[in-house]
Design a protein around this motif. Structure first.
Motif, PDB file in Angstrom:
ATOM      1  N   ALA A 147       6.909  -2.932  -6.666  1.00  0.00           N
ATOM      2  CA  ALA A 147       5.617  -3.141  -6.012  1.00  0.00           C
ATOM      3  C   ALA A 147       4.582  -2.181  -6.585  1.00  0.00           C
ATOM      4  CB  ALA A 147       5.732  -2.938  -4.509  1.00  0.00           C
ATOM      5  N   LEU A 148       3.375  -2.687  -6.798  1.00  0.00           N
ATOM      6  CA  LEU A 148       2.233  -1.889  -7.231  1.00  0.00           C
ATOM      7  C   LEU A 148       1.301  -1.736  -6.039  1.00  0.00           C
ATOM      8  CD1 LEU A 148       0.642  -0.527  -9.556  1.00  0.00           C
ATOM      9  CD2 LEU A 148      -0.386  -2.770 -10.024  1.00  0.00           C
ATOM     10  N   LEU A 149       0.962  -0.486  -5.695  1.00  0.00           N
ATOM     11  CA  LEU A 149       0.228  -0.172  -4.473  1.00  0.00           C
ATOM     12  C   LEU A 149      -1.145   0.396  -4.814  1.00  0.00           C
ATOM     13  CD1 LEU A 149       3.172   1.723  -2.685  1.00  0.00           C
ATOM     14  CD2 LEU A 149       2.760  -0.745  -2.770  1.00  0.00           C
ATOM     15  N   LEU A 150      -2.214  -0.247  -4.315  1.00  0.00           N
ATOM     16  CA  LEU A 150      -3.584   0.151  -4.615  1.00  0.00           C
ATOM     17  C   LEU A 150      -4.237   0.750  -3.371  1.00  0.00           C
ATOM     18  CD1 LEU A 150      -4.846  -3.044  -6.502  1.00  0.00           C
ATOM     19  CD2 LEU A 150      -3.410  -1.185  -7.379  1.00  0.00           C
ATOM     20  N   PRO A 151      -4.744   1.992  -3.453  1.00  0.00           N
ATOM     21  CA  PRO A 151      -5.347   2.630  -2.278  1.00  0.00           C
ATOM     22  C   PRO A 151      -6.766   2.147  -2.022  1.00  0.00           C
ATOM     23  CG  PRO A 151      -5.406   4.117  -4.150  1.00  0.00           C
ATOM     24  CD  PRO A 151      -4.675   2.888  -4.615  1.00  0.00           C
ATOM     25  N   GLY A 152      -7.316   2.606  -0.886  1.00  0.00           N
ATOM     26  CA  GLY A 152      -8.636   2.182  -0.461  1.00  0.00           C
ATOM     27  C   GLY A 152      -9.745   3.142  -0.841  1.00  0.00           C
ATOM     28  N   PHE A 153     -10.926   2.855  -0.346  1.00  0.00           N
ATOM     29  CA  PHE A 153     -12.141   3.636  -0.599  1.00  0.00           C
ATOM     30  C   PHE A 153     -11.939   5.069  -0.112  1.00  0.00           C
ATOM     31  CE2 PHE A 153     -16.668   4.562   0.719  1.00  0.00           C
ATOM     32  CZ  PHE A 153     -17.203   4.548  -0.562  1.00  0.00           C
ATOM     33  N   THR A 154     -12.233   6.022  -0.975  1.00  0.00           N
ATOM     34  CA  THR A 154     -12.057   7.465  -0.756  1.00  0.00           C
ATOM     35  C   THR A 154     -10.593   7.879  -0.614  1.00  0.00           C
ATOM     36  OG1 THR A 154     -12.242   7.620   1.673  1.00  0.00           O
ATOM     37  CG2 THR A 154     -14.307   7.579   0.411  1.00  0.00           C
ATOM     38  N   GLY A 155      -9.668   6.955  -0.823  1.00  0.00           N
ATOM     39  CA  GLY A 155      -8.251   7.275  -0.707  1.00  0.00           C
ATOM     40  C   GLY A 155      -7.638   7.589  -2.058  1.00  0.00           C
ATOM     41  N   HIS A 168      -4.686  -1.756  -0.094  1.00  0.00           N
ATOM     42  CA  HIS A 168      -5.163  -1.257   1.189  1.00  0.00           C
ATOM     43  C   HIS A 168      -6.683  -1.216   1.182  1.00  0.00           C
ATOM     44  CE1 HIS A 168      -6.196   2.347   3.865  1.00  0.00           C
ATOM     45  NE2 HIS A 168      -5.891   1.344   4.677  1.00  0.00           N
ATOM     46  N   SER A 169      -7.318  -1.864   2.144  1.00  0.00           N
ATOM     47  CA  SER A 169      -8.760  -1.813   2.342  1.00  0.00           C
ATOM     48  C   SER A 169      -9.490  -2.235   1.062  1.00  0.00           C
ATOM     49  CB  SER A 169      -9.149  -0.416   2.820  1.00  0.00           C
ATOM     50  OG  SER A 169     -10.460  -0.392   3.337  1.00  0.00           O
ATOM     51  N   PHE A 213       2.205 -11.539 -10.793  1.00  0.00           N
ATOM     52  CA  PHE A 213       2.503 -11.109  -9.432  1.00  0.00           C
ATOM     53  C   PHE A 213       3.407 -12.093  -8.690  1.00  0.00           C
ATOM     54  CE2 PHE A 213      -1.787  -9.600 -10.618  1.00  0.00           C
ATOM     55  CZ  PHE A 213      -1.474  -8.248 -10.741  1.00  0.00           C
ATOM     56  N   ARG A 214       4.324 -11.520  -7.925  1.00  0.00           N
ATOM     57  CA  ARG A 214       5.239 -12.319  -7.113  1.00  0.00           C
ATOM     58  C   ARG A 214       4.648 -12.588  -5.729  1.00  0.00           C
ATOM     59  NH1 ARG A 214      11.034  -9.485  -7.334  1.00  0.00           N
ATOM     60  NH2 ARG A 214      11.535 -11.309  -6.051  1.00  0.00           N
ATOM     61  N   SER A 215       3.780 -11.694  -5.259  1.00  0.00           N
ATOM     62  CA  SER A 215       3.178 -11.859  -3.938  1.00  0.00           C
ATOM     63  C   SER A 215       1.980 -10.930  -3.842  1.00  0.00           C
ATOM     64  CB  SER A 215       4.175 -11.515  -2.820  1.00  0.00           C
ATOM     65  OG  SER A 215       4.412 -10.106  -2.768  1.00  0.00           O
ATOM     66  N   LEU A 216       1.166 -11.140  -2.811  1.00  0.00           N
ATOM     67  CA  LEU A 216       0.016 -10.284  -2.539  1.00  0.00           C
ATOM     68  C   LEU A 216      -0.005  -9.934  -1.055  1.00  0.00           C
ATOM     69  CD1 LEU A 216      -2.696  -8.890  -3.166  1.00  0.00           C
ATOM     70  CD2 LEU A 216      -3.813 -11.113  -2.816  1.00  0.00           C
ATOM     71  N   THR A 217      -0.036  -8.632  -0.764  1.00  0.00           N
ATOM     72  CA  THR A 217      -0.208  -8.150   0.607  1.00  0.00           C
ATOM     73  C   THR A 217      -1.579  -7.499   0.722  1.00  0.00           C
ATOM     74  OG1 THR A 217       2.153  -7.766   0.977  1.00  0.00           O
ATOM     75  CG2 THR A 217       0.606  -6.553   2.376  1.00  0.00           C
ATOM     76  N   LEU A 218      -2.382  -7.994   1.653  1.00  0.00           N
ATOM     77  CA  LEU A 218      -3.678  -7.411   1.970  1.00  0.00           C
ATOM     78  C   LEU A 218      -3.489  -6.554   3.215  1.00  0.00           C
ATOM     79  CD1 LEU A 218      -5.843 -10.608   1.415  1.00  0.00           C
ATOM     80  CD2 LEU A 218      -5.531  -8.683  -0.168  1.00  0.00           C
ATOM     81  N   MET A 219      -3.558  -5.243   3.040  1.00  0.00           N
ATOM     82  CA  MET A 219      -3.326  -4.306   4.135  1.00  0.00           C
ATOM     83  C   MET A 219      -4.675  -3.792   4.657  1.00  0.00           C
ATOM     84  SD  MET A 219      -1.299  -0.627   4.074  1.00  0.00           S
ATOM     85  CE  MET A 219       0.275  -1.342   3.586  1.00  0.00           C
ATOM     86  N   SER A 220      -4.994  -4.155   5.886  1.00  0.00           N
ATOM     87  CA  SER A 220      -6.266  -3.726   6.489  1.00  0.00           C
ATOM     88  C   SER A 220      -7.419  -4.029   5.546  1.00  0.00           C
ATOM     89  CB  SER A 220      -6.218  -2.230   6.833  1.00  0.00           C
ATOM     90  OG  SER A 220      -5.138  -1.947   7.676  1.00  0.00           O
ATOM     91  N   SER A 221      -7.424  -5.221   5.002  1.00  0.00           N
ATOM     92  CA  SER A 221      -8.428  -5.641   4.026  1.00  0.00           C
ATOM     93  C   SER A 221      -8.873  -7.053   4.362  1.00  0.00           C
ATOM     94  CB  SER A 221      -7.839  -5.586   2.613  1.00  0.00           C
ATOM     95  OG  SER A 221      -8.821  -5.853   1.643  1.00  0.00           O
ATOM     96  N   GLY A 222     -10.163  -7.214   4.619  1.00  0.00           N
ATOM     97  CA  GLY A 222     -10.650  -8.469   5.166  1.00  0.00           C
ATOM     98  C   GLY A 222     -11.163  -9.463   4.150  1.00  0.00           C
TER      99      GLY A 222
END
Length: 288
Positions: free
Chosen positions: A42-50, A115-116, A133-142
């Motif tokens: 899994a590749l994990l992308l952080p949010g704004f200011t994170g 994330h976000s 990509f095998r899948s996409l998870t949107l974490m707290s991201s609208g």
């Protein structure tokens, strides 16, 4: 601002610079736990200011479920270099192409998590090319721009960056935050807030200006995303002031996505309640 419990990578994880055709990116790369059958990456992308450290609490429980996890600082974010003054370097398509380059460098089919702000960059990458990509998870991201109160906060930040140094903006942010927020989630190792301040000062002002603008103007691209046919997961806390939870519920329906709400968590379930968040991610990936 996400507040990880520690900036120290978990045991077994490796911090290094991932070389890609679009430059080097700072990552924390955690292998599958010993004796566990590997299931995926899994590749994990952080949010704004994170930063990549926002995912530190997830690495060990996901490793125990058979998943290697690679958390990355985007261009101009914390320990990944980027232009200080050129906002065009941080156009959303540029950041999305960085993600595709990271995927190419890792050389395997990936579960993508954003994330976000990271979710919107992840979405843009998938819309350019969903094949890696095998899948996409949107974490707290609208589905589109952030809520009106958050737009006002971003505008205040952008105005401040126009007249103050990064250090001065940091002090202003601390003065504005309620005490329960400035102290929340900090263990003894972060009591002096040195790591959070160090992360803030390392961010490129141009990156913050450009991505802040994106958060306030992002269009709704859910229909385009649905057409890619990837498996989708919409994960959030039970409370979110950046994108209201009912809006995330509706987006999940429109995507035909798996929907997970982490009780007791807010905008950063990865930091607020990492164990149920990790289990929800692994359950989703197991079913893909």
């Amino acid at each position: 601002m996400s507040r990880p419990p520690s900036f120290v990578p978990p045991a077994g994880a490796r911090a290094y610079r991932l070389r890609t055709v679009r430059g080097e990116f700072a990552v924390v790369d955690a292998p599958v736990a010993g004796g566990v059958e590997p299931k995926g990456v899994a590749l994990l992308l952080p949010g704004f200011t994170g930063s990549k450290e926002d995912f530190n609490p997830l690495h060990e429980p996901l490793a125990a479920r058979g998943y290697r996890t690679v958390a990355v600082d985007g261009r101009g974010q914390f320990e990944s270099a980027g232009p200080v003054d050129d906002t065009s370097a941080y156009a959303q398509e540029e950041l999305a192409r960085d993600v595709l380059a990271q995927a190419e460098a890792l050389g395997v089919s990936l579960h993508l998590v954003g994330h976000s702000l990271g979710g919107q960059i992840a979405r843009a990458a998938v819309l350019l090319d969903h094949a890696p990509f095998r899948s996409l998870t949107l974490m707290s991201s609208g589905p589109a721009r952030v809520s009106e109160p958050q737009q006002q906060r971003v505008k205040l930040l952008r105005d401040a960056l126009g007249v103050l140094t990064m250090a001065e903006v940091w002090e202003a942010i601390q003065a504005m935050e309620p005490p329960e927020e400035t102290d929340a989630g900090l263990d003894a190792g972060l009591a002096d807030r040195a790591d959070l301040r160090r992360r803030w000062l390392a961010n490129s002002p141009a990156q913050l200006l450009a991505t802040g603008s994106q958060l306030c103007t992002e269009p709704d691209r859910v229909a385009e995303l649905t057409a890619t046919g990837l498996p989708f997961h919409v994960l959030s806390g039970a409370r979110d002031d950046t994108w209201p939870v009912p809006l995330l519920d509706d987006m999940a329906v429109r995507l035909g996505a798996r929907r997970t709400v982490i009780e007791g968590a807010e905008h950063s379930p990865n930091c607020d309640r990492p164990l149920p968040t990790a289990h929800a991610l692994a359950d989703f990936w197991d079913g893909c």
